[in-house]
Design an enzyme around this catalytic site. Structure first.
Site, mmCIF file in Angstrom:
data_model
loop_
_atom_site.group_PDB
_atom_site.id
_atom_site.type_symbol
_atom_site.label_atom_id
_atom_site.label_comp_id
_atom_site.label_asym_id
_atom_site.label_seq_id
_atom_site.Cartn_x
_atom_site.Cartn_y
_atom_site.Cartn_z
ATOM 1 C CB ILE A 269 40.495 36.972 30.725
ATOM 2 C CG1 ILE A 269 40.844 35.833 31.686
ATOM 3 C CG2 ILE A 269 41.640 37.974 30.648
ATOM 4 C CD1 ILE A 269 42.016 34.982 31.228
ATOM 5 N N GLY A 270 38.431 38.646 29.062
ATOM 6 C CA GLY A 270 38.140 39.751 28.158
ATOM 7 C C GLY A 270 37.125 40.724 28.718
ATOM 8 N N GLY B 7 40.023 28.834 28.827
ATOM 9 C CA GLY B 7 40.448 28.537 27.466
ATOM 10 C C GLY B 7 40.346 29.822 26.674
ATOM 11 C CG ASP C 10 32.073 25.999 21.857
ATOM 12 O OD1 ASP C 10 31.323 26.977 21.709
ATOM 13 O OD2 ASP C 10 32.569 25.699 22.952
ATOM 14 C CG ASP D 276 42.127 33.553 38.192
ATOM 15 O OD1 ASP D 276 42.170 34.681 37.675
ATOM 16 O OD2 ASP D 276 41.095 33.088 38.722
#
Length: 374
Positions: free
Chosen positions: A308-309, A190, A126, A262
């Site tokens: 989430i995005g 994350g 990453d 969440d």
């Protein structure tokens, strides 16, 4: 008689979370078989059974390469790399920098080697997307001896997600990725923010470890280091208690008084603690996005990705509400089902949403790595 049909190679992609596991078989940017395990049982035998069962249930195909997401390879792995014994031993030395992710990933590499002997196992870090980050952004204001002795620098994470999102966003904007200047936010369990220019990262919110930056599901994000020193002094907290609290009991979970880490649960709950958690999250993400924009010459787009995005329009809207100074108009709180521009036509700065597809980026990077060495 016609020419024989060429069959495209298949990549096994392995994405190990702190407790979850995602396996995919990918051919030509298409997932042909997948498995998601929310709670992966520990131990080599359980991992072996999971991979064995996944491949046994797959449609007939020959795996050409196994691609493993590696959250943190330290200085040992900063680009996609075929994993041999020496590489794996070097990565183990950095495992404590991402203790929730690296040990499970290494266990899965070993399991895949046992199940697929002779198939190249490629580690896709990453951190690779951030490898050319300028020194001014990567350097911590710490003693030079510490930095050189311990390799202290900003590494950055979520690079696979950012690499995919940049390519997709550039296509939606109708411009080359290499000339696109944008601020991207990967928001999920994350979360981080990244400024991209010239096809790569020029600044990012995560640093030496994935603990820095914005609050996350259970991780604190950045906090005052003086406060941490105070907590460690005077027998207030032990080092293990501090580590557990920062990694597992902070972030949205801590802000909501333990209700949930969440955002979906917090949006549905609507109680004061949940509302505070969402507000702090949106505030910190917006602040990091505004800060990241200062590393660019211009702002071509704002891009949201991650679970989430992609899937939480309420959170996107709340973040964008804080970015009016950048020319951002909050998009509608509408769900999306495809990569798309969600801002109004003619907006000064377009807001885009890109579905996270780390498995496709993993396959691309691993296949490209193998093709270069064969």
């Amino acid at each position: 008689m016609g020419m024989p049909r060429t069959v495209s190679p298949v990549a096994l992609t392995v994405n190990a979370g702190s407790s979850s596991l995602r396996l995919d078989l990918v051919r030509d940017d298409e997932v042909i078989h997948e498995l998601y395990v929310e709670r992966q049982a520990p131990g080599p035998s359980a991992i072996d059974r999971t991979i064995e069962g996944f491949l046994g249930d797959a449609p007939p195909c020959e795996v050409a390469v196994a691609a493993h997401r590696l959250v943190h390879g330290g200085d040992a792995v900063r680009a996609p790399t075929v994993a041999d014994d020496g590489v794996l031993e070097a990565v183990r030395r950095f495992a404590d920098l991402a203790p929730q992710h690296v040990p499970p990933a290494l266990a899965l590499v070993e399991a895949a080697r046992r199940r697929l002997p002779g198939v190249p196992q490629v580690l896709c870090p990453d951190t690779a997307f951030h490898a050319r980050m300028p020194e001014v952004a990567a350097t911590y204001a710490l003693p030079a001896g510490w930095r050189s002795t311990y390799g202290l620098r900003r590494y950055g994470f979520h690079g696979l997600s950012y690499a995919w999102a940049l390519q997709r966003a550039a296509r939606l904007l109708g411009r080359p990725a290499e000339t696109t200047q944008a601020v991207l936010a990967h928001l999920g369990g994350g979360s981080s923010v990244c400024a991209v220019r010239d096809g790569g990262s020029v600044d990012t919110s995560m640093g030496f470890t994935p603990l820095e930056g914005v609050p996350m599901s259970t991780r604190s994000g950045s906090v005052d280091p003086g406060m941490l020193l105070w907590l460690l002094s005077g027998e207030r907290l032990t080092l293990d208690e501090l580590s557990d609290g920062l990694q597992h009991r902070s972030g949205l979970l801590g802000l909501s008084d333990g209700r949930s880490g969440d955002t979906r649960d917090l949006v549905a709950a609507g109680d004061p603690a949940s509302a505070l958690a969402l507000a702090v999250f949106a505030h910190r993400v917006g602040r990091e996005m505004a800060a990241a924009a200062t590393s660019l010459d211009r702002l071509d787009a704002l891009v949201f990705t991650g679970e989430i995005g992609w899937d939480q329009p309420e959170v996107r809207h709340d973040v964008c509400q804080r970015l009016g100074l950048l020319g951002i108009v909050p998009p509608a709180r509408d769900q999306v089902d495809d990569d798309m521009i969600v801002s109004a036509p003619g907006a000064d700065v377009p807001v885009l949403v890109v579905r996270p597809r780390e498995e496709l980026q993993l396959a691309r990077e691993a296949l490209a790595t193998v093709s270069r060495i064969t």
